[in-house]
Design an enzyme around this catalytic site. Structure first.
Site, PDB file in Angstrom:
ATOM      1  CG  HIS A  56      27.468  77.521  75.434  1.00 58.15           C
ATOM      2  ND1 HIS A  56      28.388  77.252  76.500  1.00 58.15           N
ATOM      3  CD2 HIS A  56      26.192  77.155  75.935  1.00 58.15           C
ATOM      4  CE1 HIS A  56      27.636  76.326  77.347  1.00 58.15           C
ATOM      5  NE2 HIS A  56      26.626  76.289  77.118  1.00 58.15           N
ATOM      6  CG  HIS A  58      21.541  75.571  76.008  1.00 57.31           C
ATOM      7  ND1 HIS A  58      22.091  74.032  75.961  1.00 57.31           N
ATOM      8  CD2 HIS A  58      22.386  76.038  76.719  1.00 57.31           C
ATOM      9  CE1 HIS A  58      23.128  74.052  76.919  1.00 57.31           C
ATOM     10  NE2 HIS A  58      23.378  75.082  77.125  1.00 57.31           N
ATOM     11  CG  ASN A  90      21.715  70.580  76.547  1.00 57.58           C
ATOM     12  OD1 ASN A  90      21.822  71.013  75.616  1.00 57.58           O
ATOM     13  ND2 ASN A  90      21.473  71.217  77.764  1.00 57.58           N
ATOM     14  CG  ASP A 150      26.896  73.164  78.210  1.00 57.02           C
ATOM     15  OD1 ASP A 150      27.767  73.727  79.130  1.00 57.02           O
ATOM     16  OD2 ASP A 150      25.865  73.717  78.096  1.00 57.02           O
ATOM     17  CG  ASP A 304      25.058  78.708  79.024  1.00 56.56           C
ATOM     18  OD1 ASP A 304      24.305  77.738  78.402  1.00 56.56           O
ATOM     19  OD2 ASP A 304      25.327  78.633  80.285  1.00 56.56           O
ATOM     20  CG  HIS A 308      14.748  76.826  81.025  1.00 62.08           C
ATOM     21  ND1 HIS A 308      14.824  75.496  80.617  1.00 62.08           N
ATOM     22  CD2 HIS A 308      16.076  77.252  81.375  1.00 62.08           C
ATOM     23  CE1 HIS A 308      16.138  75.076  80.884  1.00 62.08           C
ATOM     24  NE2 HIS A 308      16.853  76.402  81.384  1.00 62.08           N
TER      25      HIS A 308
HETATM   26 ZN   LIG Z   1      27.003  74.344  80.739  1.00 60.86          ZN
END
Ligand SMILES: [Zn+2]
Length: 429
Positions: A56, A58, A90, A150, A304, A308
């Site tokens: 997981h 990003h 995403n 997700d 996760d 940002h």
């Molecule tokens: Zn999530």
């Protein structure tokens, strides 16, 4: 390719051995006096684990390369001990086609530091309505096996059922961000309880996660398909998963490093660094998650990792983006909290950070025992090292690091990916 001799490494706590690596494979394990022309990596006092696998991650490419690129995220992963990371869908555009998935794969190969494995969206544009090209993504060069919306929950039961039926045909899995949007809406940002009321923050109740997980394990049973629960955050979810596994339902689950340590009390200062989805929970939930990871109810640790840019994170708490960094610190957090407390030994860390995630994602070249013939993906850990986390030292392009200033015991010393040392002591080799 160069030959690498790793000397004196403790193989996942099973005793010290030397490892000889040639052409990306482990070719010999034992007492190896010397190897002609080999680079030598002295691993005396270090623990060797199969290379870590993150289910997981990003990465923000395409779309938000100011926050993270596939290259910068790969570098952060390598110094964190990872040899494979699953890149969540995403992005902008969303990874919901075969072409988009192949592009992620190719950018990962170009970076060349870890295997970047694309996760495909379950629904087109993550809109939750129409299934994405699941079969085409699977049959593409990217071989997508894990599908997830997700960031969003696949809330529509009919869509979730169809997705499970579809991926069953090729052994795929749906990774669910479990959040009933009616029970925890888009503004929900703090664990619903006495504290969220006092702070005036919209509550995100545990039942919004638990009710979706309960539904999904029943859908998995009904369809005979495989569901994976992303970032489990509550004791109630653990109970549901424990029950489902006891019934023989094909459910797996992950927990993040932050949910194993950080609690909702951190929100009293309204620091958006601690804003994450699902939110930080009370200590009772943290304790249940640790116990579930130790006893196998939760299969894996997944970061996760959610970089940002400053201008998205430095806002009033309710307006700030959700998410925290995790790739570079995950091993140290797990070492400190799980090994330090005796809940896991190093074989257990190998299980939850490499073997189980590789199995869940269907990555046959990762998560293998450190034995002759295995691919040479490995992580060398110094269990005695203490690290004080400094967010400015990160290789991520972002700085939303909730561990900044904390001292943790256990650190990645070096990472070997395909027989090549990719990172050593916090730097790319
Ligand atoms: Zn999530």
């Amino acid at each position: 390719m160069a030959t690498l001799l790793i000397t004196g490494a403790d193989l996942a706590g099973g005793g010290a051995q030397d490892l000889l690596v040639e052409d990306g494979r482990i070719v010999e394990v034992g007492t190896i006096r010397s190897a002609k022309g080999a680079d030598v990596l002295d691993a005396d006092g270090l623990v060797a684990l199969p290379g870590l696998v993150d289910l997981h991650t990003h990465l923000r490419e395409p779309g938000r390369e100011d926050a993270e690129t596939i290259a910068s995220g790969s570098a952060a992963a390598a110094v964190g001990g990872y040899t494979a990371i699953l890149a969540m869908a995403n992005t902008d555009p969303v990874t919901d086609t075969a072409e988009a998935a192949e592009r992620i794969l190719d950018l990962g190969r170009a970076a060349g530091l870890v295997d970047v494995v694309p996760v495909g969206a379950v629904t087109k544009g993550l809109a939750g309505e129409e299934l994405a090209e699941l079969g085409l993504m699977h049959r593409s060069r990217a071989g997508v096996t894990v599908f997830s919306d997700d960031g969003h929950c696949v809330a529509d039961s009919r869509v979730m059922r169809r997705a499970l039926e579809y991926v069953r045909a090729f052994g795929g899995v749906v990774s669910q961000h479990a959040q009933d949007p009616h029970l925890a809406g888009p503004h929900a940002c703090a664990h619903e309880g006495e504290l969220s009321g006092r702070l005036g923050l919209p509550g995100w109740p545990g039942i919004a996660e638990e009710s979706i997980v309960a539904r999904d394990v029943m859908l998995a049973r009904h369809t005979g398909s495989r569901v994976h629960v992303a970032h489990v955050s509550t004791a109630g979810t653990v109970e549901v998963i424990r029950w489902a596994k006891a019934q023989g339902i094909a459910v797996t689950a992950e927990v993040t490093p932050h949910h194993l340590v950080l609690t909702t009390d951190l929100l009293t200062g309204y620091d958006p660094t601690y804003k994450v989805n699902p939110p930080l929970r009370p200590q009772e939930d943290v304790d249940a998650l640790r116990a579930a990871l130790a006893d196998g109810t939760i299969d894996a640790v997944a970061t996760d990792h959610a970089p940002h840019a400053r201008h998205d994170k430095e806002h009033a708490f309710v307006d700030a983006a959700f998410g925290m960094l995790g790739l570079e610190t995950a091993l140290s957090v797990v070492s400190d909290v799980m090994v330090g407390s005796g809940l896991l030994d190093w074989a257990g860390v190998a299980r939850v950070m490499s073997q189980a995630p590789a199995r869940i994602a269907g990555l046959t070249s990762h998560g293998q025992a450190l034995a002759e013939g295995s691919p040479a993906h490995l992580t060398l850990v110094d269990p005695t090292a203490t690290v004080t986390v400094d967010r400015s030292a990160s290789l991520s392009l972002s700085r939303n690091n909730p561990w900044h200033g904390r001292t943790l015991q256990g650190a990645v010393h070096a990472t070997v990916f395909g027989g090549r040392v990719t990172a050593q002591k916090g730097a790319i080799a």
